[in-house]
Structure formats: C-alpha cells, structure tokens
Design an enzyme around this catalytic site. Sequence first.
Site, PDB file in Angstrom:
ATOM      1  N   ASP A  92       1.009  -1.237   0.105  1.00 35.87           N
ATOM      2  CA  ASP A  92       0.048   0.122   0.268  1.00 35.87           C
ATOM      3  C   ASP A  92       1.080   1.209  -0.473  1.00 35.87           C
ATOM      4  O   ASP A  92       1.974   0.889  -0.776  1.00 35.87           O
ATOM      5  CB  ASP A  92      -1.148  -0.019   1.133  1.00 35.87           C
ATOM      6  CG  ASP A  92      -2.056   0.874   1.362  1.00 35.87           C
ATOM      7  OD1 ASP A  92      -3.186   1.030   0.576  1.00 35.87           O
ATOM      8  OD2 ASP A  92      -1.846   1.840   2.063  1.00 35.87           O
ATOM      9  N   ASP A 122      -7.355  -8.352  -4.172  1.00 36.96           N
ATOM     10  CA  ASP A 122      -7.186  -6.979  -3.464  1.00 36.96           C
ATOM     11  C   ASP A 122      -7.799  -5.844  -5.376  1.00 36.96           C
ATOM     12  O   ASP A 122      -7.743  -6.509  -5.834  1.00 36.96           O
ATOM     13  CB  ASP A 122      -5.542  -6.248  -3.894  1.00 36.96           C
ATOM     14  CG  ASP A 122      -5.655  -4.912  -3.320  1.00 36.96           C
ATOM     15  OD1 ASP A 122      -6.304  -4.009  -3.257  1.00 36.96           O
ATOM     16  OD2 ASP A 122      -4.648  -4.977  -3.050  1.00 36.96           O
ATOM     17  N   HIS A 142      -6.394  -7.181   0.882  1.00 35.02           N
ATOM     18  CA  HIS A 142      -5.487  -5.824   0.316  1.00 35.02           C
ATOM     19  C   HIS A 142      -4.493  -5.896   1.458  1.00 35.02           C
ATOM     20  O   HIS A 142      -3.299  -5.742   0.985  1.00 35.02           O
ATOM     21  CB  HIS A 142      -6.121  -4.572   0.175  1.00 35.02           C
ATOM     22  CG  HIS A 142      -5.227  -3.412   0.230  1.00 35.02           C
ATOM     23  ND1 HIS A 142      -4.916  -3.146  -0.816  1.00 35.02           N
ATOM     24  CD2 HIS A 142      -5.353  -2.704   1.242  1.00 35.02           C
ATOM     25  CE1 HIS A 142      -3.734  -2.133  -0.880  1.00 35.02           C
ATOM     26  NE2 HIS A 142      -4.183  -1.318   0.748  1.00 35.02           N
TER      27      HIS A 142
END
Length: 304
Positions: A118, A245, A274
């Site tokens: 991320d 994701d 995710h």
Amino acid sequence: MKLLRTPEERFARLPDFPYAPHYTDLDGVRMAHVEDGPKDGPVVLLLHGEPTWSFLYRHMIPPLAQAGMRAMAPDLIGFGRSDKPTRVSDYSYQRHVDWVWQWVEAQGLREITLFCQDWGSLIGLRLAGSYPERFARVVVGNGMLPTAEHGVPLAFHLWRAFALYAPIFPAGRIVDIGSARRLSKAERQAYDAPFPSSRYQAGARAFPALVPTHANDPAVPANRAAWQVLGNFHKPFLTVFGTGDPILGRADRALQRHVPGAAGQPHDRLPGGHFIQEDQGPALAQRILALIRATTLHTAELPS
C-alpha cells in the site's frame, strides 16, 4: 505544524504485539518504530500503509527475528505511536518520503531488504529508486509506484472520497473489510488505538488524496525519475500479492515487466485481501527469508 501524540495507554494489551517502541526525533516530529532480532543482523524494513501501523507486521516480525534478521517496522508520521500533525494540509507525498528517509539515515540502515505494501510501497519504492545503493533487495505485496501514466480503478476513487468526506473513519473496520480473514475485536481495537478521536486522523484522511493520479501532481516528476531508476534495478525484486485486492491486485505485472531484478524470481499471488499481512503474514516472512537466502551470495556482485 501542531502535533498530537497518542497517549501510551491506548496501546496497552495489544494482542500478539509485545514490542516496546523506539522513538526518533526528525526535526521536532517524533517517529516510532518497533524491532526484533539481532542488532547486527541483516535489516528487513517493513513499511505499512493506510490506515494501519506497525501492528500490521505482528505475524511477520517473529519468524524474521528468529531467523536472525533485524526486523524493523516504523510507524509512518500520522499513524501508530508516531506524532500526528493535525491538519490534512500538513501532509504531502514528499514530506512522507522525507520523514522515512530521515529515519533510515538516523538508524544508519544499509543493505536493506525492503518489504512494502500500500502506501508503504509508494514511499518504499520511491526510496529504492532514489537511493538504490541502500537496498539489497525488494519484496512488494499489493503495492506500486504511481507515475500518473495509467488510470486508476473506480474502487480507488470511491475510497479516496470516503477517506476525505465520510463522517466516521473506522480504521479497525476498514482493515477488517480489506482482509480475507475476519479480525477479532481486540485486533480491530488495536488498529483504532492510534486515533482516540477524529482530531488524530488527519494523516489517515489525507493519504488517498496524495496518490498522484494526474500528470500535474507535484509528486509525479520525482516518482517518474525513481521509476526510471527501478528500470535499471538488477538486485533481487519479488512480488507476492493477494488474490483479492480490488485496487492493486494486478500491479504486480507492471513491476515484473519493468524491474530487471524481477526476472526469474518466484513471484506469486496468495489467497488474501488488500492487507495481505493479515492473511498471509507467516507465509510472507518465509518468502522474504527464502529470497534472502537464495540471493545473499550474489547481491554484492550486481549493479544498482
């Protein structure tokens, strides 16, 4: 900047997270990190994203440390035990990059094995592209370095609007929804712990809006320059993504095509969402260790 500091009692009784924080002053802003393993062990740098903190790595730190690695997980500014500027406008992509780089410099880290996910990848890959000599190898899980040359999924635009405008921003619930497994109440509370009230959440609110999606974004030139350097990064580069994701799930292909060090590596996609660290933490740690063991003898011989 006006800074808030989450009271330490908010972090009492964290499940599976016995680590005492270490603090580094970055020109008046305090950054926290946890670590385990021998001080002289090979460094594995674990960078979290939005809206998590180093707690995300509680299932990866123990196997890395037990294998002799120095596992280090900082809390980005605005998250975890780190200081929290109170205005959304206090945050920028460049400031986050600068804060993490100052922290890396303060720790004197070299020959780094980076794991990033991320926003950890938006910062970590930018650093790897800016200072490739400091990095021995890179592992990316659900991450990318955006250069505003391609569109972004509708799911991201919805997420950006939610982060900025939703009246409530429940970090624990967000991580729960973004993971394939269901978090316990104590785990959700641990992700909520850094934010006693909405006043502490400016950083979490700001992050999605800082992703450069247009060519005129101020972060784009530096990101494109780092992306160009990564196009000549011959050191080991591995992607291990989650299969579920909706935003970053296919970004691994672009990384594999672009980075020379990705050629021939055992890239994989594992069942997970995710927040792949929540779903596959021990497996990710083993992939990192396998890469280190397979490439340690060759890393020093390869160009940056």
